[in-house]
Structure formats: structure tokens, C-alpha cells
Design a protein around this motif. Sequence first.
Motif, short mmCIF file in Angstrom:
data_model
loop_
_atom_site.label_atom_id
_atom_site.label_comp_id
_atom_site.label_asym_id
_atom_site.label_seq_id
_atom_site.Cartn_x
_atom_site.Cartn_y
_atom_site.Cartn_z
N SER A 192 72.78 62.18 39.66
CA SER A 192 74.17 61.92 39.32
C SER A 192 74.28 60.44 38.95
O SER A 192 73.38 59.65 39.28
CB SER A 192 75.09 62.25 40.50
OG SER A 192 74.79 61.43 41.61
N PRO A 193 75.37 60.06 38.29
CA PRO A 193 75.51 58.63 37.96
C PRO A 193 75.46 57.76 39.21
O PRO A 193 75.91 58.16 40.29
CB PRO A 193 76.88 58.57 37.29
CG PRO A 193 77.09 59.95 36.74
CD PRO A 193 76.45 60.87 37.75
N ILE A 194 74.93 56.57 39.04
CA ILE A 194 74.75 55.65 40.17
C ILE A 194 76.09 55.13 40.68
O ILE A 194 77.01 54.93 39.89
CB ILE A 194 73.81 54.48 39.76
CG1 ILE A 194 73.31 53.71 40.98
CG2 ILE A 194 74.47 53.55 38.78
CD1 ILE A 194 72.28 54.43 41.77
N THR A 195 76.17 54.98 41.98
CA THR A 195 77.36 54.42 42.62
C THR A 195 76.92 53.29 43.53
O THR A 195 75.74 53.15 43.85
CB THR A 195 78.08 55.49 43.47
OG1 THR A 195 77.18 55.90 44.53
CG2 THR A 195 78.51 56.69 42.65
N ASP A 196 77.88 52.48 43.97
CA ASP A 196 77.56 51.40 44.91
C ASP A 196 76.99 51.96 46.21
O ASP A 196 76.10 51.36 46.81
CB ASP A 196 78.81 50.56 45.22
CG ASP A 196 79.25 49.73 44.01
OD1 ASP A 196 78.40 49.47 43.14
OD2 ASP A 196 80.44 49.36 43.96
N GLU A 197 77.47 53.13 46.63
CA GLU A 197 76.98 53.75 47.85
C GLU A 197 75.51 54.14 47.71
O GLU A 197 74.71 53.95 48.63
CB GLU A 197 77.82 54.99 48.22
CG GLU A 197 79.24 54.67 48.65
CD GLU A 197 80.18 54.42 47.48
OE1 GLU A 197 79.89 54.83 46.33
OE2 GLU A 197 81.22 53.77 47.71
N LEU A 198 75.14 54.70 46.55
CA LEU A 198 73.74 55.07 46.32
C LEU A 198 72.84 53.84 46.27
O LEU A 198 71.74 53.85 46.80
CB LEU A 198 73.59 55.86 45.02
CG LEU A 198 73.85 57.35 45.08
CD1 LEU A 198 73.77 57.97 43.69
CD2 LEU A 198 72.88 58.04 46.01
N ILE A 199 73.32 52.78 45.63
CA ILE A 199 72.54 51.54 45.59
C ILE A 199 72.28 51.05 47.01
O ILE A 199 71.16 50.67 47.35
CB ILE A 199 73.26 50.46 44.75
CG1 ILE A 199 73.30 50.89 43.29
CG2 ILE A 199 72.55 49.11 44.90
CD1 ILE A 199 74.18 50.00 42.41
N ALA A 200 73.29 51.11 47.87
CA ALA A 200 73.14 50.68 49.26
C ALA A 200 72.13 51.55 50.00
O ALA A 200 71.32 51.05 50.79
CB ALA A 200 74.49 50.70 49.97
N VAL A 201 72.14 52.86 49.74
CA VAL A 201 71.18 53.77 50.38
C VAL A 201 69.76 53.40 49.98
O VAL A 201 68.86 53.29 50.84
CB VAL A 201 71.47 55.24 50.00
CG1 VAL A 201 70.32 56.15 50.38
CG2 VAL A 201 72.77 55.71 50.64
N TYR A 202 69.53 53.17 48.68
CA TYR A 202 68.18 52.83 48.23
C TYR A 202 67.75 51.45 48.71
O TYR A 202 66.59 51.26 49.08
CB TYR A 202 68.08 52.97 46.71
CG TYR A 202 68.18 54.40 46.27
CD1 TYR A 202 67.33 55.37 46.80
CD2 TYR A 202 69.12 54.81 45.35
CE1 TYR A 202 67.42 56.70 46.42
CE2 TYR A 202 69.22 56.14 44.96
CZ TYR A 202 68.36 57.07 45.50
OH TYR A 202 68.46 58.39 45.12
#
Length: 145
Positions: A82-92
Motif C-alpha cells: 500500500s502507499p507509504i505512510t508516516d506510520e509505516l516509515i516508523a515501523v520500518y
Amino acid sequence: MASILINRACPQCGGIAIDEDYYKIGERYIYCYCCGYHYIREQLYYDNKENRVHYKEEECLGFGIFRLINKNGTSTIYPLESPITDELIAVYKGKLENNEVNREKCYLISYCDGVFTTLFGDVPEKYRIHYEEYKKKGYPDIVNL
């Protein structure tokens, strides 16, 4: 089982993809190391009455990848579905906190509307070029990238 495993151009972004074709049983797997696109065709079951195999097909458009590389040289690629979100960036970024991770070699790249954006890390050149250019530059045609 018999299969053919080759590099190829990704059907979505044109980057480096792996194509694994189990031609005797009709299964196929395509994974892109650049945008995260993947296609899977697997056998579900054989129907004796119809005398044919039923398959399940799944295609997932890629939105980028996160590559986690450990100090021992092993790596894991996480395709973004799915498109990247700030939450996903934080997870990675959180995955980089493990002492076994080689932080300097890990990277996160997003793919949207034909454009790659490096969010962190240093993406190797071979993952930033189209497959045809990859071949012209003389990179080896290997499957374990």
C-alpha cells in the motif's frame, strides 16, 4: 519439480524482478526487487471429474520495498503493498534498532505513479535502473540479488 529461475523486467516498473516458473505444474512466481510488485499462480486442487487443475492467482501492485540486512549478511525484503505512510516509515525504522542489523546497508524506497523515492538508506545502483540498462551495464544475470 522442474522450474526455471531467471531475472526479468518487472511488469510494473521495468526494474529487476525474479521469475520462477514451475512449468511442469503450471505454478509461477514473480517478485520485483525494485517496486515490490509480485504475482503468484499456485495450484489449488485437481478435479478428477473435470480432469484439470484449478489455480489461485494473486497480483499485488508494489508501492516500494524495505530491505533489512543483518550483520551476518542475510537479508529480508518487505514489499510495500500500500502507499507509504508516516506510520509505516516508523515501523520500518523501528526494525533497525536490533543489534544484529547492519543499519548502513538497509533502505526503504517508495514507488508511486512511476516515481521511486528513497526514504532512508542508500539503494544500490542495480536497484535504481531498468532491467534493460542492468543488462547493458554487464551486471550478472543472477537470481540471488
